[in-house]
Design an enzyme around this catalytic site. Sequence first.
Site, PDB file in Angstrom:
ATOM      1  N   ASN A   1     -13.094  -3.435   2.317  1.00  0.00           N
ATOM      2  CA  ASN A   1     -14.029  -2.318   2.368  1.00  0.00           C
ATOM      3  C   ASN A   1     -14.912  -2.387   1.134  1.00  0.00           C
ATOM      4  OD1 ASN A   1     -12.806  -1.221   4.722  1.00  0.00           O
ATOM      5  ND2 ASN A   1     -11.206  -0.338   3.463  1.00  0.00           N
TER       6      ASN A   1
ATOM      7  N   HIS B   1      -6.972  -5.861   2.195  1.00  0.00           N
ATOM      8  CA  HIS B   1      -5.845  -5.299   2.944  1.00  0.00           C
ATOM      9  C   HIS B   1      -5.303  -6.363   3.888  1.00  0.00           C
ATOM     10  CE1 HIS B   1      -6.767  -0.945   2.119  1.00  0.00           C
ATOM     11  NE2 HIS B   1      -7.966  -1.464   1.895  1.00  0.00           N
TER      12      HIS B   1
ATOM     13  N   ASP C   1       0.854  -1.187   0.000  1.00  0.00           N
ATOM     14  CA  ASP C   1       0.000   0.000   0.000  1.00  0.00           C
ATOM     15  C   ASP C   1       0.891   1.239   0.000  1.00  0.00           C
ATOM     16  OD1 ASP C   1      -1.741   2.206   1.131  1.00  0.00           O
ATOM     17  OD2 ASP C   1      -3.190   0.561   1.125  1.00  0.00           O
ATOM     18  N   ILE C   2       0.517   2.261  -0.766  1.00  0.00           N
ATOM     19  CA  ILE C   2       1.339   3.477  -0.827  1.00  0.00           C
ATOM     20  C   ILE C   2       1.139   4.375   0.397  1.00  0.00           C
ATOM     21  CG2 ILE C   2       1.504   3.485  -3.345  1.00  0.00           C
ATOM     22  CD1 ILE C   2      -0.585   5.803  -3.297  1.00  0.00           C
TER      23      ILE C   2
ATOM     24  N   HIS D   1     -10.158  -5.240  -3.370  1.00  0.00           N
ATOM     25  CA  HIS D   1      -8.823  -5.383  -2.788  1.00  0.00           C
ATOM     26  C   HIS D   1      -8.939  -5.734  -1.311  1.00  0.00           C
ATOM     27  CE1 HIS D   1      -9.905  -1.104  -2.557  1.00  0.00           C
ATOM     28  NE2 HIS D   1      -9.110  -0.988  -1.501  1.00  0.00           N
TER      29      HIS D   1
ATOM     30  N   GLY E   1     -15.211   3.212   3.320  1.00  0.00           N
ATOM     31  CA  GLY E   1     -13.827   3.612   3.108  1.00  0.00           C
ATOM     32  C   GLY E   1     -13.205   3.114   1.816  1.00  0.00           C
ATOM     33  N   GLN E   2     -13.976   2.457   0.957  1.00  0.00           N
ATOM     34  CA  GLN E   2     -13.414   2.008  -0.317  1.00  0.00           C
ATOM     35  C   GLN E   2     -13.177   3.225  -1.211  1.00  0.00           C
ATOM     36  OE1 GLN E   2     -15.797  -0.762  -2.604  1.00  0.00           O
ATOM     37  NE2 GLN E   2     -14.096  -1.261  -3.970  1.00  0.00           N
TER      38      GLN E   2
END
Length: 113
Positions: free
Chosen positions: A86, A101, A30-31, A99, A92-93
């Site tokens: 999410n 997490h 994750d960035i 995806h 919060g998507q």
Amino acid sequence: MDDCLFCGIVAGAVPAELVHETERTVAFRDIDPQAPTHVLVVPRDHHVNAVELAAADPATSAELVTAAAAVAAAEGHPDDYRLVLNTGPGAGQTVFHTHLHVLAGRPLTWPPG
């Protein structure tokens, strides 16, 4: 999907630090990590959210979790990690490609936030 960030990562057109790949999934860091280990596991095929993926391709839905477990183990957290999906902007998507997490490496309290 031409405008999907995660489709771009899967295609290799958008740079990302890949950490795991299977025939059906790709995992990358994750960035904006929320834990020392924060990896996203995505299906190679575009599905907007986890519910859509599960309905369309249950095998890939299950493989997301299997890939996440492999990532957690490879990162040194085989027994203590959190998986988060999410679904929808209210949850919060922010990228509308399924995806998962994978979070680990710090105490993860409940409820999250």
